[in-house]
Design an enzyme around this catalytic site. Structure first.
Site, short mmCIF file in Angstrom:
data_model
loop_
_atom_site.label_atom_id
_atom_site.label_comp_id
_atom_site.label_asym_id
_atom_site.label_seq_id
_atom_site.Cartn_x
_atom_site.Cartn_y
_atom_site.Cartn_z
N ASN A 126 -2.82 -7.90 -9.07
CA ASN A 126 -1.75 -6.95 -9.37
C ASN A 126 -0.55 -7.68 -9.95
OD1 ASN A 126 0.96 -6.61 -7.69
ND2 ASN A 126 -0.57 -7.57 -6.32
N SER A 128 6.64 -12.87 -3.91
CA SER A 128 5.85 -12.17 -4.92
C SER A 128 5.87 -12.96 -6.22
CB SER A 128 6.40 -10.76 -5.17
OG SER A 128 5.80 -10.19 -6.32
N ASN A 179 1.47 -14.18 0.92
CA ASN A 179 1.45 -13.23 -0.19
C ASN A 179 0.23 -13.53 -1.08
OD1 ASN A 179 2.42 -11.28 -2.14
ND2 ASN A 179 4.50 -11.73 -1.43
N MET A 222 2.43 -5.56 -10.17
CA MET A 222 3.17 -4.31 -10.06
C MET A 222 4.66 -4.49 -10.36
SD MET A 222 0.62 -2.37 -9.35
CE MET A 222 1.36 -0.80 -8.93
N MET A 244 0.83 -1.20 0.00
CA MET A 244 0.00 0.00 0.00
C MET A 244 0.87 1.26 0.00
SD MET A 244 -3.04 1.41 0.12
CE MET A 244 -4.27 0.26 0.74
#
Length: 339
Positions: free
Chosen positions: A111, A175, A246, A113, A64
């Site tokens: 996401n 991730s 995650n 990212m 965030m």
């Protein structure tokens, strides 16, 4: 009420533009009279975790506030801790746009990212500038162009730079959006990484005169055997904590929805049961030797309590926070105090 109005506006925008606007607004209003629109005060419920006393068991999950720009603003909302990052040694732009997708009917987000951040030196400056006294965990990772075999060096660089300013350090090897990263969860690569981080921790504790605990963040997409091996490595290397989990590569619970076929990690409500199951397995393997932060799909106070019952000692929220707003923090703390 204010959050519901703001959410309605934000949900009409592109998700990443909405995120940037939210961060900019929070950064501009923190420590001003305007923080009354989101600040919350409620009876706390202190938790001892990894040798640190947290004011309550609810934290903001990493992702965030990647660059630590809004620590004071999130602290005002009542979070017991804020986990910033993931941060890498050098700034990097992350993956190509678009890379963030809402799945509103499922209260979920996808996401990809790719660890976009302004680099560890920028983060350290923001950690120094924070005024609220918030307990901040720093989530560290490797740069995309660093070969996996040399990834350990990136973690050690970040650890050394953030150590002095962190309540704890989270090691992100889970991730799904950095090629090869999840391979660090297995075998000799994992043992080498954990052993090196513990050795560095010892050196830094002597240098700074303070012990900063380190926790490993794992994926939900693991077999029982893989969870057992990770737990064994955590115990053998005397790690301080674990964070589970995650985002997931699974699309259970969202198939057929708009954006459900986008590549990336799925978070939000559909992740809840999978994450809780991993926490239970990990807790059983750790046998109480290493504490766990439970994260993934918490959308209600009941979801949070389920993770605590599964073996976690604290929880973190992100997608549920986006869909439910700051009130979710208070709801969980009150449920925790009442249990």
């Amino acid at each position: 009420m204010f959050y519901k109005i703001a959410q309605k506006v934000m949900f009409q925008m592109d998700p990443e533009k909405a995120h940037h606007l939210a961060i900019a607004s929070l950064k501009a209003t923190a420590n001003t009279p305007l923080d009354c629109f989101y600040a919350q005060k409620f009876t706390q419920a202190p938790v001892e975790f990894m040798g640190v006393t947290f004011p309550n068991p609810v934290g903001l999950a990493a992702g965030m506030d990647k660059d630590g720009e809004c620590i004071d603003g999130f602290h005002a909302m009542g979070f017991g801790h804020i986990e910033v990052g993931t941060v890498t040694p050098r700034p990097q732009p992350g993956n190509d746009l678009p890379r963030l997708f809402r799945l509103k009917p499922a209260k979920a987000i996808i996401n990809r990212m790719g660890f976009n951040n302004k680099g560890v030196d920028n983060l350290v400056a923001n950690l120094k500038a924070a005024k609220s006294g918030a307990l901040v965990g720093v989530n560290i990772g490797k740069n995309k162009d660093t070969p996996v075999e040399q990834g350990k060096d990136d973690y050690l660089i970040c650890m050394e730079k953030v150590y002095e300013y962190s309540a704890y350090i989270a090691v992100n090897i889970s991730s799904p959006n950095t090629p090869g990263l999840r391979s660090l969860q297995y075998g000799d690569l994992l043992d080498d990484l954990l052993g090196s981080l513990k050795a560095k921790q010892k050196d830094l504790a002597e240098k700074h005169g303070k012990y900063v605990p380190i926790a490993l963040k794992i994926a939900p997409d693991l077999s029982s055997e893989e969870i057992e091996k990770i737990a064994d490595s955590l115990i053998r290397n005397q790690f301080d904590g674990a964070i589970a989990t995650n985002t997931t590569l699974s699309r259970d619970g969202v198939s057929g929805l708009m954006n459900s076929n986008e590549a990336g990690g799925l978070s939000g409500k559909p992740l809840n049961s999978l994450s809780t199951a991993v926490i239970k397995q990990l807790s059983d393997c750790l046998k109480g030797e290493i504490p766990i932060i439970g994260v993934g799909g918490i959308n209600t106070a009941s979801d949070a309590l389920d993770k605590l019952d599964a073996g976690a000692q604290m929880v973190q929220i992100y997608s549920g926070f986006i869909y439910q707003g700051p009130k979710l923090i208070q709801d969980i703390v009150e449920a925790y105090r009442a249990r």
